[in-house]
Write a protein that holds these residues in place. Structure first.
Motif, short mmCIF file in Angstrom:
data_model
loop_
_atom_site.label_atom_id
_atom_site.label_comp_id
_atom_site.label_asym_id
_atom_site.label_seq_id
_atom_site.Cartn_x
_atom_site.Cartn_y
_atom_site.Cartn_z
N ARG A 387 0.83 -1.18 -0.52
CA ARG A 387 0.05 -0.27 0.07
C ARG A 387 1.22 1.51 0.36
O ARG A 387 0.37 2.44 -0.52
N ALA A 388 1.83 1.29 0.48
CA ALA A 388 2.54 2.35 0.71
C ALA A 388 3.63 2.90 -0.68
O ALA A 388 3.45 3.79 -0.78
N ALA A 389 4.11 1.16 -1.28
CA ALA A 389 4.40 1.82 -1.94
C ALA A 389 3.29 2.18 -3.82
O ALA A 389 3.51 3.67 -3.94
N GLY A 409 6.54 13.48 -0.22
CA GLY A 409 6.56 12.25 0.42
C GLY A 409 6.08 13.05 2.07
O GLY A 409 5.13 12.37 2.20
N ILE A 410 6.43 14.32 2.45
CA ILE A 410 5.61 15.16 3.02
C ILE A 410 4.54 15.22 3.27
O ILE A 410 3.62 14.65 4.24
N MET A 411 3.80 15.94 2.12
CA MET A 411 2.36 16.03 1.72
C MET A 411 1.84 14.33 1.20
O MET A 411 0.91 14.74 1.74
N GLY A 412 2.94 13.79 0.91
CA GLY A 412 2.14 12.58 0.75
C GLY A 412 1.41 11.50 2.00
O GLY A 412 0.33 10.99 2.62
N ARG A 413 2.81 11.99 3.12
CA ARG A 413 1.91 11.06 4.27
C ARG A 413 1.11 12.12 4.59
O ARG A 413 0.07 11.82 5.73
N VAL A 425 1.68 3.29 7.64
CA VAL A 425 1.53 3.61 5.44
C VAL A 425 2.32 5.14 5.52
O VAL A 425 2.46 4.60 4.22
N ALA A 426 2.17 5.61 6.14
CA ALA A 426 1.48 7.17 6.16
C ALA A 426 2.78 7.37 6.43
O ALA A 426 3.97 8.52 5.95
N LYS A 427 3.49 7.15 7.76
CA LYS A 427 4.69 7.27 7.52
C LYS A 427 5.89 6.87 7.00
O LYS A 427 6.80 7.33 6.43
N ALA A 428 6.10 5.82 6.10
CA ALA A 428 5.64 5.08 5.08
C ALA A 428 6.70 6.01 3.89
O ALA A 428 7.12 5.64 3.04
N PRO A 443 15.30 6.12 6.97
CA PRO A 443 13.92 5.25 7.63
C PRO A 443 13.42 5.04 9.49
O PRO A 443 14.66 3.82 9.40
N THR A 444 13.11 4.67 9.43
CA THR A 444 13.16 4.25 10.31
C THR A 444 11.98 2.50 11.18
O THR A 444 11.75 2.56 12.23
N SER A 445 11.44 2.70 10.00
CA SER A 445 10.59 1.86 9.95
C SER A 445 10.97 0.76 8.76
O SER A 445 11.61 1.11 8.06
N ASP A 446 10.17 -0.67 8.81
CA ASP A 446 10.63 -1.82 7.64
C ASP A 446 10.01 -1.05 6.57
O ASP A 446 10.42 -1.28 5.38
N ILE A 447 8.76 -1.03 7.03
CA ILE A 447 7.81 -0.70 5.77
C ILE A 447 8.80 0.37 4.80
O ILE A 447 8.72 0.39 3.43
N GLY A 448 9.06 1.76 5.12
CA GLY A 448 9.60 3.00 4.85
C GLY A 448 10.73 2.06 4.18
O GLY A 448 11.66 2.71 2.82
N ALA A 449 11.79 1.57 4.82
CA ALA A 449 12.67 1.01 4.61
C ALA A 449 13.24 0.50 3.32
O ALA A 449 13.95 0.43 2.61
N PHE A 450 11.99 -0.72 3.02
CA PHE A 450 11.84 -1.76 1.74
C PHE A 450 11.46 -0.60 0.78
O PHE A 450 12.02 -0.89 -0.10
#
Length: 686
Positions: A387-389, A409-413, A425-428, A443-450
């Motif tokens: 979903r984040a991607a 990215g910031i506005m996407g969040r 998802v928003a954070k990623a 990135p501080t989360s696996d979702i954002g990192a991936f």
């Protein structure tokens, strides 16, 4: 008595970003010029404002020292005929050096006897040398962009209006284009645009300050820093720390003064990142936050003049900022009317890169890569990663990002949160752009990192695949930053993954876009990552340790950095030099190695029996240590073999006449070689 050189180049306003490098160039150029001229000196100082570049050198002599210059000629055997007379080669050499052939001397070197011309050169007055050096120095200062003006055959960042050049207080006469050097400088363009004579560097500093110019960047920076913090405190808050902006405004002024303004609180409904970006990037304003870290409706700006009517200046700045923030608020309200997921389709109309397709196509590729990373490293997050991607590039078609690209990215969040998307998802969505600069936040989360890794590897492989490869001077797609970002994320998050497999999958998804052979692209991308990895590691570890480990393999970056850390520690052992010699000897003997089973029945000497037994025990212990990535332990176990290996070499003839015995001994040494070569190639250690 020591003398002083003073140089000031007066110009029209030079861009702030040009000045630090220009200062460094001036210092490096004068050092090189003086060293080449055999002239000693004490200290070099450089300063800069938008309208002037300043250089001073202390401790110069009055005269250049005399020198004895030796020019080597042909070998003695060539320079003289058998009867001892100078040959044509000697005569030609003497003529070229401007000396009589009879004055040539024979000098013995490591390579044999050669003829030489030795001549004495009398030193020139330093003032005479400077007449040649200074115009050359000015012409060699490099800028990102230079310009010509008038009909003059010179280039500089901006037109030059005056040059002050003094040696021991006297003018060093030369011209640069239409400008003749002299002793006259000028004050602040708006507050004291009058000429003044310069006598020395210290006199120059005094005169500048009386003419509302502070030439020293460090002094201007401290003034600005002190005043903006004081102003923020008076406003009841704290300055939002921003060293980059502080550095920039330092080079935007000659005489800084601080002004505080305000903006309507209604704008605080807009995400603070947008407000900060608008103030910082477009107006060079500093932001103020309260004790809770929330943005206050106020700003601080740096003025380049003292003003008789501060309120007028404040109102002017407020008017400009309010117009910008009104635009931001309008875009924010309008963007919220359309969901991010409904904007994704519009990415089909956004060209990412002509040869690589649209942003929608790119999203589909790195979405598949990110899902693959999740399956491998954290399967339970796959749906959120997907979903984040899917959503992370949707804000590119919003009005806000169109006006303020810095907040992508910031506005996407922010829009995702407003529209009810999962918080992770928003954070990623915001984190997938990280890091945005060298040493930046990761990135501080696996979702954002991936998603970040997937997006970046697609960019790198895609650009290499269509021939958009970085050069020494150009990297328009920031591929170096992307590669370093991937490496840092992998190391920071402790991801055990195959870089080769990641590249393979990315290239497979890009197959229809590639303009170069796939194997060639993979090789180039792999080498590209190798270079970035070595460069990063060089900041912390010895270069020979890095080279030794990388030679043994770096496909698993986390594993490679673990081996580098362990070997760097292990190398500090007092007996490391002897250990290294032993390991290198093993490697030199086996070379490509003998891949065969070790036959105990072929052992003839107790030394080889003991080595085989010790090796078998070490092999098990090393395998167990490597399995848990305890490389220091593994290296210690390998080191314990040294005495057995040395004894083996003392007692046993490896290259025995009997081929079976010889190959058995080589197989034993091959096993030992593989043991330590799995960690590092010891032949590369210094």
């Amino acid at each position: 008595m020591a003398k002083e050189l003073f140089l000031e180049i007066g110009t029209e306003e030079i861009p702030a970003g040009f000045l630090p490098k220009a200062m460094a160039d001036m210092a490096a150029l004068i050092r090189k010029e003086l060293e080449n001229a055999r002239v000693g000196f004490d200290e070099v100082k450089t300063m800069a404002t938008p309208r002037r570049l300043v250089l001073t050198v202390s401790g110069l002599p009055e005269l250049q020292p005399d020198a004895e210059i030796t020019a080597m000629g042909p070998a003695k055997s060539i320079a003289f005929t058998p009867d001892g007379k100078p040959s044509k080669a000697a005569e030609g050499f003497a003529k070229g050096q401007g000396v009589d052939v009879a004055s040539l001397q024979v000098i013995s070197t490591d390579k044999g006897e050669y003829i030489a011309a030795i001549r004495k050169e009398s030193g020139k007055p330093i003032s005479e040398l400077l007449c040649e050096i200074l115009p050359r120095l000015i012409g060699n200062i490099s800028f990102k962009k230079s310009m010509r003006w008038g009909d003059f055959d010179i280039r500089f960042a901006r037109p030059i209006h005056w040059v002050v050049a003094l040696f021991d207080g006297a003018v060093v006469p030369f011209s640069f284009g239409h400008v003749n050097s002299g002793k006259v400088s000028y004050g602040h363009r708006f507050m004291a645009n009058t000429p003044f004579d310069v006598k020395s560097f210290n006199h120059y500093l005094e005169e500048c300050e009386s003419h509302f110019v502070i030439p020293a960047p460090d002094k201007r920076r401290e003034i600005i820093k002190k005043e903006i913090n004081r102003t923020a405190a008076e406003a009841g808050g704290h300055l939002l720390h921003d060293d980059t902006l502080l550095d920039e405004v330092t080079y935007l002024c000659e005489y800084p003064t601080v002004i505080k303004g305000e903006f309507p609180t209604v704008f605080l409904d807009v995400p603070k990142e947008v407000l900060i970006t608008s103030m910082r990037n477009h107006q060079r304003y500093f932001s103020i936050v309260n004790n809770d870290g929330k943005l206050m409706p106020a700003f601080i700006t740096i003025n380049n003049t003292l003003t008789k009517h501060p309120s007028v200046v404040v109102k002017g700045n407020e008017r400009v900022l309010n117009a910008r923030l009104s635009d931001a608020r309008f875009f924010f309200e309008e963007d919220k009317k359309i969901k991010l997921e409904d904007r994704v389709e519009s990415l089909k109309n956004v060209v990412y890169q002509q040869k690589l397709g649209t942003s929608f196509e790119k999203m589909e590729r790195f979405k598949a890569l990110a899902e693959g990373l999740s399956e491998e490293l954290n399967p339970q997050l796959k749906s959120k990663v997907s979903r984040a991607a899917f959503l992370c590039k949707a804000d590119l078609v919003t009005g806000m990002v169109g006006e303020f690209p810095e907040v992508q990215g910031i506005m996407g969040r922010e829009y995702a949160l407003i529209q009810g998307e999962d918080h992770e998802v928003a954070k990623a969505i915001a984190e997938h752009y990280l890091p945005i600069q060298a040493g930046g936040e990761l990135p501080t989360s696996d979702i954002g990192a991936f998603v970040s890794i997937a997006d970046k590897i697609d960019t790198i492989c895609g650009c290499f695949g269509v021939g958009l490869i970085p050069t020494g001077s150009a990297d328009p797609y920031a591929l170096r930053r992307s590669a370093i970002g991937i490496i840092n994320i992998i190391l920071d998050r402790n991801y055990r993954l195959s870089l080769s497999a990641l590249i393979d999958k990315s290239l497979t998804l890009l197959a229809s876009k590639l303009k170069r052979p796939l194997n060639e692209v993979k090789s180039d991308v792999t080498e590209f990552f190798k270079g970035r990895f070595i460069s990063l590691a060089n900041d912390k570890y010895p270069s020979d340790v890095i080279e030794a480990v990388v030679a043994a393999g770096y496909d698993d970056l986390l594993d490679a950095i673990g081996r580098i850390e362990a070997l760097a520690v292990f190398k500090e052992r007092p007996d490391f030099s002897e250990l290294s010699v032993t390991f290198k000897r093993v490697g030199n003997i086996v070379k490509d190695g003998v891949d065969a089973k070790i036959g105990e029945s072929l052992f003839q000497d107790e030394a080889e029996k003991k080595l085989a037994a010790d090796f078998k025990q070490a092999e098990e212990k090393v395998a167990a240590a490597v399995a848990i990535r305890s490389y220091v332990t593994a290296l210690k176990e390998i080191a314990a073999l040294r005495s057995s290996v040395d004894n083996f070499f003392d007692k046993v003839m490896v290259m025995a006449e009997d081929s079976a015995i010889r190959n058995n001994r080589l197989a034993l040494l091959t096993g030992i070689s593989k043991l330590f070569n799995g960690i590092a190639d010891f032949s590369r250690l210094g």
